[in-house]
Design a protein around this motif. Sequence first.
Motif, PDB file in Angstrom:
ATOM      1  N   ASP A  45       0.837  -1.191   0.000  1.00 38.36           N
ATOM      2  CA  ASP A  45       0.000   0.000   0.000  1.00 38.36           C
ATOM      3  C   ASP A  45       0.876   1.247   0.000  1.00 38.36           C
ATOM      4  OD1 ASP A  45      -1.864   2.010   0.349  1.00 38.36           O
ATOM      5  OD2 ASP A  45      -2.849   1.073   2.066  1.00 38.36           O
ATOM      6  N   LEU A  46       0.853   1.949  -1.124  1.00 41.10           N
ATOM      7  CA  LEU A  46       1.553   3.231  -1.237  1.00 41.10           C
ATOM      8  C   LEU A  46       0.552   4.349  -1.555  1.00 41.10           C
ATOM      9  CD1 LEU A  46       4.752   2.220  -3.284  1.00 41.10           C
ATOM     10  CD2 LEU A  46       4.520   2.513  -0.817  1.00 41.10           C
ATOM     11  N   SER A  47      -0.702   4.146  -1.171  1.00 40.50           N
ATOM     12  CA  SER A  47      -1.748   5.134  -1.428  1.00 40.50           C
ATOM     13  C   SER A  47      -1.327   6.506  -0.921  1.00 40.50           C
ATOM     14  CB  SER A  47      -3.055   4.731  -0.741  1.00 40.50           C
ATOM     15  OG  SER A  47      -3.503   3.498  -1.229  1.00 40.50           O
ATOM     16  N   GLU A  48      -1.560   7.505  -1.750  1.00 37.41           N
ATOM     17  CA  GLU A  48      -1.313   8.913  -1.443  1.00 37.41           C
ATOM     18  C   GLU A  48       0.165   9.279  -1.347  1.00 37.41           C
ATOM     19  OE1 GLU A  48      -3.777  10.304   1.792  1.00 37.41           O
ATOM     20  OE2 GLU A  48      -5.459   9.111   1.093  1.00 37.41           O
ATOM     21  N   ALA A  49       1.065   8.378  -1.685  1.00 36.23           N
ATOM     22  CA  ALA A  49       2.498   8.715  -1.664  1.00 36.23           C
ATOM     23  C   ALA A  49       2.800   9.694  -2.795  1.00 36.23           C
ATOM     24  CB  ALA A  49       3.340   7.457  -1.824  1.00 36.23           C
ATOM     25  N   ASP A  50       3.801  10.526  -2.601  1.00 40.03           N
ATOM     26  CA  ASP A  50       4.218  11.471  -3.635  1.00 40.03           C
ATOM     27  C   ASP A  50       5.484  10.941  -4.296  1.00 40.03           C
ATOM     28  OD1 ASP A  50       4.839  13.551  -5.309  1.00 40.03           O
ATOM     29  OD2 ASP A  50       4.723  15.104  -3.771  1.00 40.03           O
ATOM     30  N   LEU A  51       5.308  10.417  -5.502  1.00 37.35           N
ATOM     31  CA  LEU A  51       6.415   9.876  -6.285  1.00 37.35           C
ATOM     32  C   LEU A  51       6.593  10.680  -7.571  1.00 37.35           C
ATOM     33  CD1 LEU A  51       5.450   6.127  -5.777  1.00 37.35           C
ATOM     34  CD2 LEU A  51       7.376   7.309  -4.720  1.00 37.35           C
ATOM     35  N   SER A  52       6.154  11.917  -7.550  1.00 38.47           N
ATOM     36  CA  SER A  52       6.219  12.786  -8.718  1.00 38.47           C
ATOM     37  C   SER A  52       7.656  12.937  -9.208  1.00 38.47           C
ATOM     38  CB  SER A  52       5.666  14.177  -8.384  1.00 38.47           C
ATOM     39  OG  SER A  52       4.325  14.079  -7.977  1.00 38.47           O
ATOM     40  N   GLY A  53       7.806  12.859 -10.525  1.00 42.04           N
ATOM     41  CA  GLY A  53       9.087  13.099 -11.160  1.00 42.04           C
ATOM     42  C   GLY A  53      10.147  12.029 -10.925  1.00 42.04           C
ATOM     43  N   ARG A  54       9.804  10.935 -10.298  1.00 47.58           N
ATOM     44  CA  ARG A  54      10.794   9.900  -9.967  1.00 47.58           C
ATOM     45  C   ARG A  54      11.088   8.982 -11.150  1.00 47.58           C
ATOM     46  NH1 ARG A  54      12.802   9.265  -4.672  1.00 47.58           N
ATOM     47  NH2 ARG A  54      11.510  10.394  -3.212  1.00 47.58           N
ATOM     48  N   GLU A  55      12.275   8.442 -11.162  1.00 50.09           N
ATOM     49  CA  GLU A  55      12.713   7.426 -12.121  1.00 50.09           C
ATOM     50  C   GLU A  55      12.306   6.076 -11.545  1.00 50.09           C
ATOM     51  OE1 GLU A  55      14.436   5.284 -15.017  1.00 50.09           O
ATOM     52  OE2 GLU A  55      14.673   7.454 -15.078  1.00 50.09           O
ATOM     53  N   LEU A  56      11.268   5.451 -12.117  1.00 47.23           N
ATOM     54  CA  LEU A  56      10.740   4.184 -11.612  1.00 47.23           C
ATOM     55  C   LEU A  56      10.656   3.147 -12.725  1.00 47.23           C
ATOM     56  CD1 LEU A  56       7.860   5.739  -9.462  1.00 47.23           C
ATOM     57  CD2 LEU A  56      10.073   4.918  -8.634  1.00 47.23           C
ATOM     58  N   ARG A  57      11.525   3.252 -13.705  1.00 46.16           N
ATOM     59  CA  ARG A  57      11.506   2.343 -14.851  1.00 46.16           C
ATOM     60  C   ARG A  57      11.681   0.896 -14.385  1.00 46.16           C
ATOM     61  NH1 ARG A  57      15.685   4.694 -19.005  1.00 46.16           N
ATOM     62  NH2 ARG A  57      14.739   3.095 -20.285  1.00 46.16           N
ATOM     63  N   GLY A  58      10.826   0.023 -14.929  1.00 51.79           N
ATOM     64  CA  GLY A  58      10.898  -1.395 -14.599  1.00 51.79           C
ATOM     65  C   GLY A  58      10.386  -1.751 -13.219  1.00 51.79           C
ATOM     66  N   ALA A  59       9.702  -0.834 -12.560  1.00 56.61           N
ATOM     67  CA  ALA A  59       9.190  -1.091 -11.206  1.00 56.61           C
ATOM     68  C   ALA A  59       8.172  -2.235 -11.216  1.00 56.61           C
ATOM     69  CB  ALA A  59       8.537   0.164 -10.641  1.00 56.61           C
ATOM     70  N   ASP A  60       8.123  -2.974 -10.119  1.00 52.55           N
ATOM     71  CA  ASP A  60       7.144  -4.051  -9.971  1.00 52.55           C
ATOM     72  C   ASP A  60       6.136  -3.646  -8.905  1.00 52.55           C
ATOM     73  OD1 ASP A  60       5.659  -6.334  -9.912  1.00 52.55           O
ATOM     74  OD2 ASP A  60       7.329  -7.690  -9.509  1.00 52.55           O
ATOM     75  N   LEU A  61       4.963  -3.207  -9.363  1.00 48.58           N
ATOM     76  CA  LEU A  61       3.888  -2.747  -8.482  1.00 48.58           C
ATOM     77  C   LEU A  61       2.619  -3.566  -8.710  1.00 48.58           C
ATOM     78  CD1 LEU A  61       4.674   1.018  -8.971  1.00 48.58           C
ATOM     79  CD2 LEU A  61       4.763  -0.176  -6.783  1.00 48.58           C
ATOM     80  N   GLU A  62       2.790  -4.824  -9.035  1.00 45.78           N
ATOM     81  CA  GLU A  62       1.644  -5.692  -9.280  1.00 45.78           C
ATOM     82  C   GLU A  62       0.745  -5.752  -8.049  1.00 45.78           C
ATOM     83  OE1 GLU A  62       0.640 -10.338 -10.457  1.00 45.78           O
ATOM     84  OE2 GLU A  62       2.728  -9.677 -10.337  1.00 45.78           O
ATOM     85  N   GLY A  67      -3.924   4.187  -4.723  1.00 41.42           N
ATOM     86  CA  GLY A  67      -4.991   5.169  -4.817  1.00 41.42           C
ATOM     87  C   GLY A  67      -4.498   6.562  -4.450  1.00 41.42           C
ATOM     88  N   SER A  68      -4.847   7.524  -5.289  1.00 51.71           N
ATOM     89  CA  SER A  68      -4.485   8.938  -5.093  1.00 51.71           C
ATOM     90  C   SER A  68      -2.981   9.169  -5.005  1.00 51.71           C
ATOM     91  CB  SER A  68      -5.173   9.511  -3.851  1.00 51.71           C
ATOM     92  OG  SER A  68      -6.574   9.435  -3.995  1.00 51.71           O
ATOM     93  N   VAL A  69      -2.178   8.229  -5.521  1.00 51.04           N
ATOM     94  CA  VAL A  69      -0.729   8.415  -5.529  1.00 51.04           C
ATOM     95  C   VAL A  69      -0.384   9.526  -6.523  1.00 51.04           C
ATOM     96  CG1 VAL A  69      -0.189   6.719  -7.338  1.00 51.04           C
ATOM     97  CG2 VAL A  69       1.462   7.136  -5.527  1.00 51.04           C
ATOM     98  N   LYS A  70       0.670  10.253  -6.253  1.00 52.76           N
ATOM     99  CA  LYS A  70       1.118  11.324  -7.144  1.00 52.76           C
ATOM    100  C   LYS A  70       2.319  10.821  -7.932  1.00 52.76           C
ATOM    101  CE  LYS A  70      -0.464  14.855  -3.928  1.00 52.76           C
ATOM    102  NZ  LYS A  70      -1.061  13.918  -2.995  1.00 52.76           N
ATOM    103  N   LEU A  71       2.100  10.607  -9.236  1.00 56.12           N
ATOM    104  CA  LEU A  71       3.147  10.126 -10.128  1.00 56.12           C
ATOM    105  C   LEU A  71       3.330  11.085 -11.303  1.00 56.12           C
ATOM    106  CD1 LEU A  71       2.157   6.360 -10.041  1.00 56.12           C
ATOM    107  CD2 LEU A  71       4.413   7.248  -9.442  1.00 56.12           C
ATOM    108  N   SER A  72       2.982  12.341 -11.090  1.00 52.71           N
ATOM    109  CA  SER A  72       3.093  13.339 -12.141  1.00 52.71           C
ATOM    110  C   SER A  72       4.542  13.445 -12.612  1.00 52.71           C
ATOM    111  CB  SER A  72       2.615  14.690 -11.600  1.00 52.71           C
ATOM    112  OG  SER A  72       2.766  15.684 -12.582  1.00 52.71           O
ATOM    113  N   GLY A  73       4.737  13.283 -13.923  1.00 54.27           N
ATOM    114  CA  GLY A  73       6.072  13.400 -14.498  1.00 54.27           C
ATOM    115  C   GLY A  73       6.998  12.241 -14.185  1.00 54.27           C
ATOM    116  N   ALA A  74       6.507  11.187 -13.552  1.00 50.79           N
ATOM    117  CA  ALA A  74       7.344  10.029 -13.210  1.00 50.79           C
ATOM    118  C   ALA A  74       7.628   9.203 -14.465  1.00 50.79           C
ATOM    119  CB  ALA A  74       6.657   9.155 -12.164  1.00 50.79           C
TER     120      ALA A  74
END
Length: 172
Positions: A45-62, A67-74
């Motif tokens: 559970d990473l709901s509502e976390a701010d991960l905006s602009g992060r490099e998350l290539r190849g991440a495993d989030l299966e 919910g409501s996570v911030k991934l703007s520009g990620a």
Amino acid sequence: MKPKTYFLCTVVFLASVAADASLSLAFDKAKLDTFLTTNACKYCDLSEADLSGRELRGADLENAKLGSVKLSGADLSALPMEKRTKRTNLESANLRGADLTNANLANAAASGAYLREADLTGADLSGADLSSANLKDANLTDAKLDGAKLDGAKFCGTVMPDGSKNDEGCAP
């Protein structure tokens, strides 16, 4: 003020402060730290976390709760490796109300993802697998869908890349 009344007011105040604190962060900080180190967080559970602009290539989030996570520009695009390409795995992840504006999800595996009410404005979904994804009330304005797999995707109140509204999956 009587001592009993003062004690009761203090207990009520502390309970409300604790409730507010638990509402401010829906995710477990330790899980977030682990994810940022390992790039994997299946079923977490990473709901509502701010991960905006992060490099998350190849991440495993299966099956992750996002919910409501911030991934703007990620950058959640596929990660090229020596002998293969590792796709970002968002299969069956819950991204309801997520902010994915201008995120790069090129070639991501997101089949069965719950993207209801997600903001995907300007997102790059080129080659992404969105089959059976729930895109009800999602905003895809100016999103790139070149080569995206949309077989069985659910649309209703979905704003498409050209600004039109797709209601083809709405119940009569």
